[in-house]
Write an enzyme that holds these catalytic residues in place. Sequence first.
Site, mmCIF file in Angstrom:
data_model
loop_
_atom_site.group_PDB
_atom_site.id
_atom_site.type_symbol
_atom_site.label_atom_id
_atom_site.label_comp_id
_atom_site.label_asym_id
_atom_site.label_seq_id
_atom_site.Cartn_x
_atom_site.Cartn_y
_atom_site.Cartn_z
ATOM 1 N N CYS A 8 1.179 8.014 -8.030
ATOM 2 C CA CYS A 8 2.430 8.151 -8.774
ATOM 3 C C CYS A 8 3.236 6.854 -8.739
ATOM 4 O O CYS A 8 2.794 5.838 -9.263
ATOM 5 C CB CYS A 8 3.205 9.349 -8.227
ATOM 6 S SG CYS A 8 4.605 9.896 -9.219
ATOM 7 N N ALA A 9 4.401 6.836 -8.131
ATOM 8 C CA ALA A 9 5.216 5.628 -8.029
ATOM 9 C C ALA A 9 4.812 4.762 -6.845
ATOM 10 O O ALA A 9 5.193 3.591 -6.769
ATOM 11 C CB ALA A 9 6.695 6.000 -7.921
#
Length: 185
Positions: A102-103
């Site tokens: 994800c991030a």
Amino acid sequence: MATVLVPLAQGCEELEAVTIIDLLRRAGIEVITAGLDDRPVRASRGTVLLPDTTLDAVADRDFDLIVLPGGLPGADHLEADSRLRQMLQRQAEAGRYLAAICAAPKVLASAGLLDGREATSYPGVLDRQPAPGMRYIDAPVVTDGRIITSKGPGTAMDFALSLIEALAGRARRDEVEAALQRPSC
């Protein structure tokens, strides 16, 4: 038995964190969760997670894999932590596995660990923080050597299964996946 560290930061993505922890433990892999401090972790959707220990307590320990859950502001907290940066760099220098979803791939990028590599992330995350020579691949999971990245909450199960395969082999991955009763797509 392989050992895995999952650092948990305030505001992490709980679906990713719990999926990673759960599936690796189903595979018989030792998973240690470590908070950046000694408080319970309130994840991005309000779920409270209780880490096994603190990052300080395991900072000098070697792991077969360090895997970073994403979510915001969790990934920002991971990125700002100098202890974690040192652990990630030591892990890479030793030729051991690193993974982020994800991030969280931005944490690897800011530590200089995605330079010249193929990687993926939540759309737009690595655009804002490109690594020199990094090639963004639009795929659920990308493996480049000993670095494994993934896109987001919807790819967490595929990501965790890829981690199992890297640490314990294809047969163990298939065994864990079969027990999950995932439908064929």
